[in-house]
Design an enzyme around this catalytic site. Structure first.
Site, PDB file in Angstrom:
ATOM      1  N   SER A   1      16.866  -1.849-108.223  1.00  0.00           N
ATOM      2  CA  SER A   1      16.055  -0.643-108.352  1.00  0.00           C
ATOM      3  C   SER A   1      16.849   0.575-107.906  1.00  0.00           C
ATOM      4  CB  SER A   1      14.794  -0.757-107.489  1.00  0.00           C
ATOM      5  OG  SER A   1      15.115  -0.596-106.111  1.00  0.00           O
ATOM      6  N   ASP A   2      16.417   1.748-108.357  1.00  0.00           N
ATOM      7  CA  ASP A   2      16.881   2.957-107.711  1.00  0.00           C
ATOM      8  C   ASP A   2      16.297   2.971-106.307  1.00  0.00           C
ATOM      9  OD1 ASP A   2      18.024   5.417-107.182  1.00  0.00           O
ATOM     10  OD2 ASP A   2      17.361   6.319-109.059  1.00  0.00           O
ATOM     11  N   TRP A   3      16.845   3.822-105.463  1.00  0.00           N
ATOM     12  CA  TRP A   3      16.462   3.821-104.054  1.00  0.00           C
ATOM     13  C   TRP A   3      14.994   4.253-103.902  1.00  0.00           C
ATOM     14  CZ3 TRP A   3      20.468   1.532-104.934  1.00  0.00           C
ATOM     15  CH2 TRP A   3      21.409   1.147-103.994  1.00  0.00           C
TER      16      TRP A   3
END
Length: 834
Positions: A224-226
């Protein structure tokens, strides 16, 4: 140790260990299982350069030109070399996985992260991505292509629903990812924050499983993105392998194990997610990097500097030249403008980093001359005040900067426990990843102390933007209060305040005691809703500048311009204007810039305007400018590279990676580049960038693929050979001008009499070549036929290589077509996959 056998290791992991592998343990590291030789991997941001593990007080790094600049080289070999340098940088930071490249599309000119991405054209974006990924992975460092997919604006980015037709999704937004997967096989993919057609990408079975894995046969690790994970069961079941960062929000081992044991979640889902993480572990073992290894700036070598200068120079696009370039080193020259002595080397957000060094345009030009050029500011180009730290002297060390002391208690407390002390020279202090074992929470307080002496009496402004609270004192008197009354702004990834300012008269030569009292993020008085929360201690930005009178500064610039043969006028944007977490509201240059340009050109017609921006800006004075250069955010070496181009030591060869519309209203996303009621409508469909401008016959300031040279090139002898699955095109290119130079013949395909609406032409090939004056060469384009001619048929849910007539067009830009020839395809075929 023997070979790392994924299936054997998987069989020995406990259920809790498998689940623990599926999320980070902190901002940058994965979970280790040392008994099975599973190390903790280190990730690092990578669009502009490899930062390492610290937002706060990080180890200096190489800063590369921004994505739009890199794509403007149109040079696959050079981008491969740049990828290799990124891999070397990663190794020096003990980084196993680089979080880049950014491969989202340039729908319109206002995207906050537009500068990170490559192009408005999916073929160019895909080829640039593939070259950089192959370079990074040549060094056995894993690359992470991002942000998959439709994450093309920042407005409400973690909840925005991108409404995209299936055809546009396939032909425009998925296409650069498909090309990169086919040609470079990135080891990791990062999902976007956004929803796509109603579901978050990070938990979309269609996108992660059906297309990425099953259709494209890709076999890597998805992260995932952060803070871009939104569920437990759905994200696990539908293909998200790693939740980042840690500690986890959704994948605590106990409740997930309970879901498995009660058959709410199938055990094979956990096995599959863990297996994909182990693939990344196995790949990075080739690096032999130590776990949690040191971070070094020792890659700042002459070889690194040389390559950074080469790519910066080759990205520069010469847009206008009415006999003013190249400059004569013996001429009198003035360097004027807000970006002349300001190093706009990168954009903001995740791309920002602490560079090894930076070279301003003024410094680069001055090195070429026997005497220093004249200078005038003309106008301010920053959104907030310039950095305070560089103007301070640390009262304890005597060096530039300040002393900062960390406490558990505020300054009002009668007893304060000192927990840390640092001496720094950073004006932008982002404490998201600051850690100290003496602190038991993210609430702490910092006192900054520095001495200030100015060399000119006058009114000066101090400014503070903060995620937390802060007050600034001059000789003990409160001047700026960003504590008791705060207003929302876009600082610190859209979490912080606007800049509060205070002005004071300062005397030349007198020493002033500057003190800032900062309270960390938990002391913030505003509510953060709808933003990506990075956590930690927040941050503070310390600003300072002499108060300038607009008309007076322009008047000074005009007088300087009149006194010289040539002016280099350096304008543009910087990381305050183009940054992750917010989109630009317009295409305007900073206030007063256009007035400055008009005045200087009127004063000295032999003015070369140098614009730095990652995405297009409006240029209302362009018809009056004899010389215009697009220099982007050019990394460490921009100043030297620009000087090489200005004086002819490097022949410019960059081509625009995106169209420059005349005004904002002309661009295809003008009505749809914002999130309304939770969704953003991709109403332009497949017609983004030059596809739109050509279909609508709308003039632009400068078209996609455009760029001038100091020499001239001629194209001839177009030849097409068509087979069942290949399109082989050959042309002859000759350098007809007086200088050695590089050129980029561009191959476009135009479909004639198609059953569906098609763009006027689409880029399907390009090659960069270098020729001596008078030299000629044959240029070959060996292309897969089906990928050159297909559109996506939504009814058949497949790509359609349609029977019919097509034209091969060879151009110097998307608008300047100089050769063309037709060919025919006899039979319609359908295909799917990579």
């Amino acid at each position: 140790m023997g070979e790392f056998d994924i299936e054997q290791v998987l069989s020995q992991l406990t259920l809790h260990e498998k689940i623990s592998l599926l999320s980070g343990i902190d901002f940058w590291h994965t979970f280790p299982v040392h008994r099975l030789d599973i190390p903790s991997l280190r990730f690092s941001d990578g669009p502009n350069g490899v930062r390492g593990t610290k937002f706060f007080n990080g180890v200096p790094s190489a800063c590369f030109p921004c994505g739009t600049a890199l794509a403007s080289t149109f040079d696959k070999q050079l981008l491969l070399d740049i990828g290799r340098l990124m891999g070397e940088e990663a190794i020096h930071k003990s980084v196993h996985v680089v979080l880049g490249p950014t491969t989202n599309m340039q729908r319109g000119p206002l995207g906050g992260r537009g500068f990170e991405s490559f192009s408005e054209d999916p073929y160019l974006a895909g080829m640039a991505s593939a070259s950089i990924i192959n370079g990074i992975q040549d060094k056995k460092v894993a690359a992470t292509i991002k942000h998959f997919v439709g994450n093309d604006l920042e407005d409400q980015r973690n909840s925005s629903n991108s409404i995209i037709t299936e055809r546009a999704l396939r032909e425009i937004y998925l296409e650069p990812f498909r090309i990169a997967v086919k040609l470079s096989n990135p080891m990791a993919v990062m999902t976007g924050y956004n929803r796509l057609n109603g579901e978050h990408v990070s938990q979309s079975e269609k996108l992660l499983q059906d297309i990425l894995r099953d259709e494209w046969k890709w076999d890597g690790t998805i992260m995932s993105d952060w803070f871009g994970t939104y569920s437990t069961k759905e994200a696990l079941a539908n293909g998200l392998d790693i939740e980042m960062p840690g500690p986890t929000r959704f994948r605590n081992p106990d409740p997930v194990a309970h879901s498995v044991n009660t058959k709410e979640l199938h055990s094979k889902v956990i096995d599959e997610r863990a297996r994909n993480v182990l693939k990344l572990i196995k790949y990075t073992k080739m690096l032999n990097l130590p776990e949690n290894g040191p971070e070094s700036d020792s890659n700042n070598t002459p070889q690194t500097q040389k390559l950074l200068k080469e790519v910066a120079a080759d990205s520069i696009v010469l847009l206008k030249n009415e006999d003013v370039l190249p400059l004569n080193k013996n001429s009198s020259i003035a360097v004027i403008g807000p970006n002349a002595k300001y190093a706009a080397y990168c954009g903001g957000g995740s791309a920002a980093l602490r560079s090894y060094y930076s070279v301003t345009p003024f410094e680069g030009i001055a090195k070429k001359m026997t005497s220093s050029p004249k200078y005038a500011l003309g106008a301010m180009g920053v959104k907030s005040l310039q950095g305070l730290a560089e103007n301070l002297t640390n009262p304890f060390t005597g060096k530039r900067g300040y002393n900062m002391k960390f406490f558990k208690e505020p300054s009002s407390s009668s007893h304060r426990e000192l927990v840390d002390e640092l001496n720094l020279d950073l004006s932008h202090v982002f404490l998201a990843d600051y850690k100290n074992p003496k602190l038991d929470s993210n609430l702490y307080f910092i006192d900054f102390e520095g001495d200030l002496v100015v060399n000119e009496s006058g009114e000066y402004a101090f400014g503070i933007s903060v995620y937390g609270t802060a007050q600034l004192f001059v000789d003990g008197k409160l001047l700026v209060d960003n504590k008791t009354s705060q207003s929302r702004g876009d600082s610190f990834f859209n979490s912080g305040t606007s800049e509060k300012k205070g002005t004071i008269f300062l005397e030349k030569g007198k020493e002033y005691k500057i003190r800032v009292e900062f309270g960390s993020a938990p002391s913030y008085t505003l509510v953060n809703a709808g933003v990506v929360e990075f956590g930690g201690g927040g941050g503070v930005n310390l600003g300072f500048s002499k108060v300038y009178e607009k008309d007076e500064e322009i008047k000074k610039a005009v007088e300087v311009a009149k006194s010289v043969d040539n002016v280099v006028l350096c304008i543009g944007l910087n990381q305050e204007w183009e940054s992750e977490s917010f989109d630009r509201p317009d295409m305007n240059l900073p206030p007063n810039t256009d007035e400055l340009v008009e005045a200087v050109i009127n004063a000295n017609p032999n003015t070369i305007v140098v614009n730095q921006s990652g995405t297009p800006v409006e240029l209302p004075w362009v018809s009056k400018a004899k010389g215009l250069i697009q220099a982007w955010f050019g990394g460490n070496e921009l100043g030297n590279a620009l000087a090489d181009v200005l004086f002819g030591d490097t022949n410019p060869s960059g081509k625009l990676s995106l169209s420059f519309p005349k005004v904002l209203e002309d661009n295809p996303t003008y009505l749809n580049f914002k999130t309304e009621m939770g969704r953003v409508l991709y109403g332009e469909d497949i017609y983004i960038g030059y596809r739109f401008y050509q279909k609508m016959r709308r003039d632009v300031a400068f078209p996609f693929g455009f760029g001038l040279s100091y020499t001239s090139f001629g194209y001839s002898d177009l030849n097409i050979e068509l087979s069942e699955d290949k399109l082989d095109v050959t042309i002859k290119v000759k350098n007809n001008g007086p200088y050695k130079g590089k050129d980029v013949p561009q191959l476009y395909i135009s479909a004639l009499n198609s059953a569906v609406s098609r763009p006027v032409r689409e880029l399907k090939g390009f090659e960069k070549i270098e020729l001596e004056s008078g030299e000629s060469t044959l240029v070959h384009f060996d292309l897969p036929l089906k990928e050159c001619i297909s559109y996506f048929d939504e009814y058949m849910n497949q790509w359609c290589a349609e029977a019919g007539a097509y034209t091969v067009e060879i151009g110097k830009s998307s608008e300047d077509i100089v050769l063309h020839s037709d060919f025919a395809v006899k039979e319609t075929t359908y295909w799917l996959g990579a």
